[in-house]
Structure formats: C-alpha cells, structure tokens
Enzyme design. Structure first.
Site, PDB file in Angstrom:
ATOM      1  N   SER A 137       0.810  -1.208   0.000  1.00 21.79           N
ATOM      2  CA  SER A 137       0.000   0.000   0.000  1.00 21.79           C
ATOM      3  C   SER A 137       0.848   1.265   0.000  1.00 21.79           C
ATOM      4  O   SER A 137       1.957   1.298   0.558  1.00 21.79           O
ATOM      5  CB  SER A 137      -0.896  -0.003   1.248  1.00 21.79           C
ATOM      6  OG  SER A 137      -1.557   1.237   1.411  1.00 21.79           O
ATOM      7  N   TYR A 161      -2.566   5.509  -4.065  1.00 18.30           N
ATOM      8  CA  TYR A 161      -3.508   6.595  -3.824  1.00 18.30           C
ATOM      9  C   TYR A 161      -2.924   7.815  -4.529  1.00 18.30           C
ATOM     10  O   TYR A 161      -1.782   8.212  -4.251  1.00 18.30           O
ATOM     11  CB  TYR A 161      -3.637   6.900  -2.332  1.00 18.30           C
ATOM     12  CG  TYR A 161      -4.339   5.844  -1.521  1.00 18.30           C
ATOM     13  CD1 TYR A 161      -5.698   5.578  -1.693  1.00 18.30           C
ATOM     14  CD2 TYR A 161      -3.645   5.140  -0.538  1.00 18.30           C
ATOM     15  CE1 TYR A 161      -6.348   4.633  -0.922  1.00 18.30           C
ATOM     16  CE2 TYR A 161      -4.284   4.195   0.239  1.00 18.30           C
ATOM     17  CZ  TYR A 161      -5.635   3.938   0.049  1.00 18.30           C
ATOM     18  OH  TYR A 161      -6.271   3.000   0.814  1.00 18.30           O
ATOM     19  N   THR A 187      -6.436   2.897  -6.367  1.00 20.77           N
ATOM     20  CA  THR A 187      -7.636   2.916  -5.535  1.00 20.77           C
ATOM     21  C   THR A 187      -8.398   4.206  -5.769  1.00 20.77           C
ATOM     22  O   THR A 187      -7.848   5.300  -5.641  1.00 20.77           O
ATOM     23  CB  THR A 187      -7.264   2.790  -4.047  1.00 20.77           C
ATOM     24  OG1 THR A 187      -6.613   1.530  -3.844  1.00 20.77           O
ATOM     25  CG2 THR A 187      -8.500   2.854  -3.163  1.00 20.77           C
ATOM     26  N   LYS A 277      -9.220  -0.269  -8.352  1.00 25.35           N
ATOM     27  CA  LYS A 277      -9.809  -0.838  -7.128  1.00 25.35           C
ATOM     28  C   LYS A 277     -10.808   0.125  -6.485  1.00 25.35           C
ATOM     29  O   LYS A 277     -10.570   1.329  -6.425  1.00 25.35           O
ATOM     30  CB  LYS A 277      -8.699  -1.143  -6.117  1.00 25.35           C
ATOM     31  CG  LYS A 277      -9.171  -1.631  -4.750  1.00 25.35           C
ATOM     32  CD  LYS A 277      -7.978  -1.869  -3.835  1.00 25.35           C
ATOM     33  CE  LYS A 277      -8.407  -2.402  -2.473  1.00 25.35           C
ATOM     34  NZ  LYS A 277      -9.026  -1.359  -1.623  1.00 25.35           N
ATOM     35  N   HIS A 301     -13.897  -1.358   0.033  1.00 27.64           N
ATOM     36  CA  HIS A 301     -12.810  -1.016   0.962  1.00 27.64           C
ATOM     37  C   HIS A 301     -13.058  -1.705   2.307  1.00 27.64           C
ATOM     38  O   HIS A 301     -12.716  -1.168   3.370  1.00 27.64           O
ATOM     39  CB  HIS A 301     -12.719   0.505   1.141  1.00 27.64           C
ATOM     40  CG  HIS A 301     -11.310   1.004   1.298  1.00 27.64           C
ATOM     41  ND1 HIS A 301     -10.646   1.706   0.340  1.00 27.64           N
ATOM     42  CD2 HIS A 301     -10.425   0.878   2.322  1.00 27.64           C
ATOM     43  CE1 HIS A 301      -9.431   2.027   0.755  1.00 27.64           C
ATOM     44  NE2 HIS A 301      -9.268   1.521   1.965  1.00 27.64           N
TER      45      HIS A 301
END
Length: 415
Positions: A137, A161, A187, A277, A301
């Site tokens: 992540s 992100y 995402t 995502k 999520h």
C-alpha cells in the site's frame, strides 16, 4: 442393562497414554490451536493493543456495510454436484498477466507495522513462499524497495492513492516499476477519508501516544509493546507527512478531485498491468475498462470508506454481467474463509484479495501467523472445491452458488 466388565488391557492403556511433548515455542503453540481465521482473530485481539486491533477489525460509521457483506457470505449456499469427485485439486489461476498458486493474494493494507513489528516483511515473504501476489500500500510502513528485497522472486503489486502532488505520485509509480512490481492497483474510492469511529474513539494516530489507557493496555500485551519500543519507529514509508490521525494524513495529501482524466493519465504512465480498485457500480467498471484498465477490483474497501454502500458481493455479479466473460475481475471485501473465496469466484471473480484475514494472522503471530492464515484459507478452498465436485478453480460455475438474492432459482439448475 447389565454391562459385562473386564480388567483393562495394560498394552492398550500404554498405547493410549502417548502424551505430546509440550511446545517450547509459544507462538507456534498458539497458532497450532487455530482452526480457522476466526481463531486467529481471537488470538490477535488478545495480543494486540485495542487501537491497532480496532483499526483492522473496524469499519466506517455504524459498520453497516461490513456487517452486510459478511451476512451475504453467510447466507449464500453452495450447491455441489455429486459423483464427479477429484483426487487432486488445481487451485492455481492466471491473473493480471501472471500465475498465482492459489486463487487469492494479500491485499494492500496501511499502518501494517503498527499491527505487528514484522509488518510488510512478514506478508511479502509469506506470499512469496506460497506463490501468491503481495500488494504493498501507499500507506505501507515499508518502501517499495524494501518490500521488493524481501519479496525477491515473488509477484508483487503496488497500490496507489493519487496525491495532490502529481510529480511525487509519478515518482512513486516509477520507483515501483523499477523495483519489479508487475501490477499497479489504483484505488479510486478514497477521495477523502472515511468516518472510522473506532479510530476516533481510540485516538488512533501515528505515532501512537502514551496515555494512562495505553499504559494499562500495555500491561496485558507486553510482547507487542516490547517489539514496538525496540524496533525502528513506525512511519509511512511513502508519505512526506507521517504524523497525525488517518483522516488528517489522507485529507492533507490525497486528491479529492480524482477523475477519469487522472485515470487515463495513470494508464499512460504505467507500462504494466493496471488494476482499478474500489468499484461497485457497473457503469464505473465499464468506463474504467474502456480507459485501459486491465482488471477491475470490486471492493467496498472492506466497508471502511462509505458506510451503507451497495453490497460488493452482489455488485460483483452485476459487474461481471456488464463486462462479460473475458474481463479480469478481482473481488476484495469481507473474506474470512475458503468458502467465501469459492463463493466470490463462482459469482464472477477471477481472483480474490484478502485483507483483514491476513492481518489477523499477522497480529496473532507475525510471519508464522501469516503463513497460518494462508495455509488455513488454502486448505479450505481445496476442501470446498472437492466437496463441490470440482477438480480446479476453472470448474466453478454460477450454478454452484445460491446467492441471498437468488431465491431458489438455481436449485437443480444446469451449469
């Protein structure tokens, strides 16, 4: 009724009285007793401070979405086909341009070394040895380079992100490509932070602050605190700001204006497989696919962003119908067992990502706990496929599942 009795057979008694040697490795002893992911969760809850455990276990607002996702899995029913048994089961799948030994991988998670000092190192190494992808992540506590070193020959994906600072985002994407990440997960459901009330009530922040409550909490969980205090500080390896609450960090750095133009820009920058995502709307799935996404990751999520959002498991089937049989679709939300994985696959997923279940294993026992979580899920998947009469994941069909929204229409149905 009278029972005829006789003296016990000494030889038989000796055979029965074979005691196992006590485990000297207490971590191994704990994990050996875990029969499923819920057992790992119980161990994790005992051994992890409340703020860290609740960050994993909780969801947004009243946690309706989390509960409804679990309820959908619980209410789904499997419909086996008899007399079509398989001696061996092939659990491997092709996904996102490569092969996975199992039909699931490890989802990207943030704050990971806050859950356990071994953090992403444990997840990446366990995934490598299991032959499944590991996703790092943007909110991870190891850098793309550090995780690549641990992952070695393993498949690794990077989750992005998009930041307000586009140049910094692009630099991070380039670093991931240079470090051998073969897929980028963008995402799109986090323009702003969700309202995670457990975190607010617990005063969850990085770095954690010692209060009277945390000192009391520490007394019951000495191993976690010993690890925390004697290893390097927990920071976000990819963020420029690493102090504050989750909401402060997300809202300060992430771009709430993220749109399809940005997605098209990312597609131009990334030469590898692109996964989008956080999609639960078939129209969004269609648009993302047409803009060049190689796979759609259907996800709420884990119920951690918008509460009372549509059920992602039902959305999965609708998105499959929208995109057709050839599109790669990954499912991610609420997975707690091999049965859940099989249900998602039968409802249209090509692959499943596991988040909470992996973290429960991590909190329960570091690297060994992650191994245990993967082992439990893999064994359950294989067993469920055999009981359904499937010799491979490819044999799964929609008719193997009666979903809560089906009624009885699939009972006795044809493949």
């Amino acid at each position: 009724m009278k029972i005829n009795r006789q003296p016990p057979d000494i030889a038989e008694l000796k055979n029965l009285m074979r005691f196992e040697r006590p485990h000297l490795d207490r971590r191994a002893a704990r994990l050996d007793k875990a029969a499923d992911i819920y057992d790992l969760r119980a161990i994790a809850k005992r051994r992890t401070p409340k703020a860290a455990f609740d960050y994993v276990d909780g969801a947004a607002m009243r946690e309706v979405s989390l509960a409804e996702t679990r309820e959908a899995f619980t209410k789904a029913r499997l419909l086996p086909r008899m007399l079509s048994g398989a001696v061996e089961v092939d659990t491997s799948v092709d996904i996102a341009g490569g092969t996975s030994a199992l039909p699931f991988g490890i989802a990207p998670t943030g704050f990971t070394r806050f859950m356990h000092a071994e953090g992403e190192d444990a997840g990446a190494a366990a995934a490598r040895d299991a032959g499944i992808p590991f996703a790092l992540s943007t909110m991870g506590t190891r850098s793309v380079e550090e995780t690549a070193k641990v992952s070695g020959r393993g498949r690794r994906w990077f989750q992005l992100y998009l930041w307000k600072d586009r140049a910094a985002s692009l630099d991070l994407v380039q670093r991931a490509w240079d470090a051998g990440y073969d897929a980028l997960i963008v995402t799109v459901d986090t323009p702003v932070a969700g309202q995670r009330l457990r975190d607010t009530r617990n005063g969850m922040r990085i770095p954690p602050r010692l209060t009277a409550g945390t000192v009391v909490d520490a007394a019951w969980r000495p191993e976690w605190w010993f690890n925390f205090l004697t290893t390097e500080p927990v920071t976000f390896a990819s963020l420029t700001s690493t102090t504050g609450t989750l909401g402060e960090l997300v809202n300060g750095m992430f771009d709430p204006s993220l749109n399809y133009g940005d997605l098209a820009w990312i597609r131009e920058q990334w030469p590898g497989t692109l996964i989008v995502k956080g999609i639960v709307n078939p129209a969004d799935a269609r648009t993302a696919y047409e803009l060049g996404a190689d796979a759609i990751q259907v996800s709420s999520h884990g119920g951690r962003q918008l509460d009372q959002v549509v059920n992602p498991l039902q959305a999965l089937e609708k998105i499959r119908a929208e995109l057709g049989a050839d599109a790669d679709i990954i499912y991610d939300s609420g997975i707690m067992s091999g049965n859940d994985i099989v249900i998602a696959l039968a409802l249209g997923a090509d692959f499943v990502m596991v988040g909470r279940a992996y973290l429960y294993g991590l909190m329960a026992g570091g690297r060994e706990g992650v191994d245990k979580a993967i082992e439990l899920l893999a064994g359950q998947v294989s067993n469920t496929l055999q009981l359904l009469g499937c010799s491979s994941v490819a044999d799964l069909k929609r008719s193997h599942v009666i979903a809560p929204w089906d009624g009885d229409k699939n009972v006795g149905g044809h493949a």
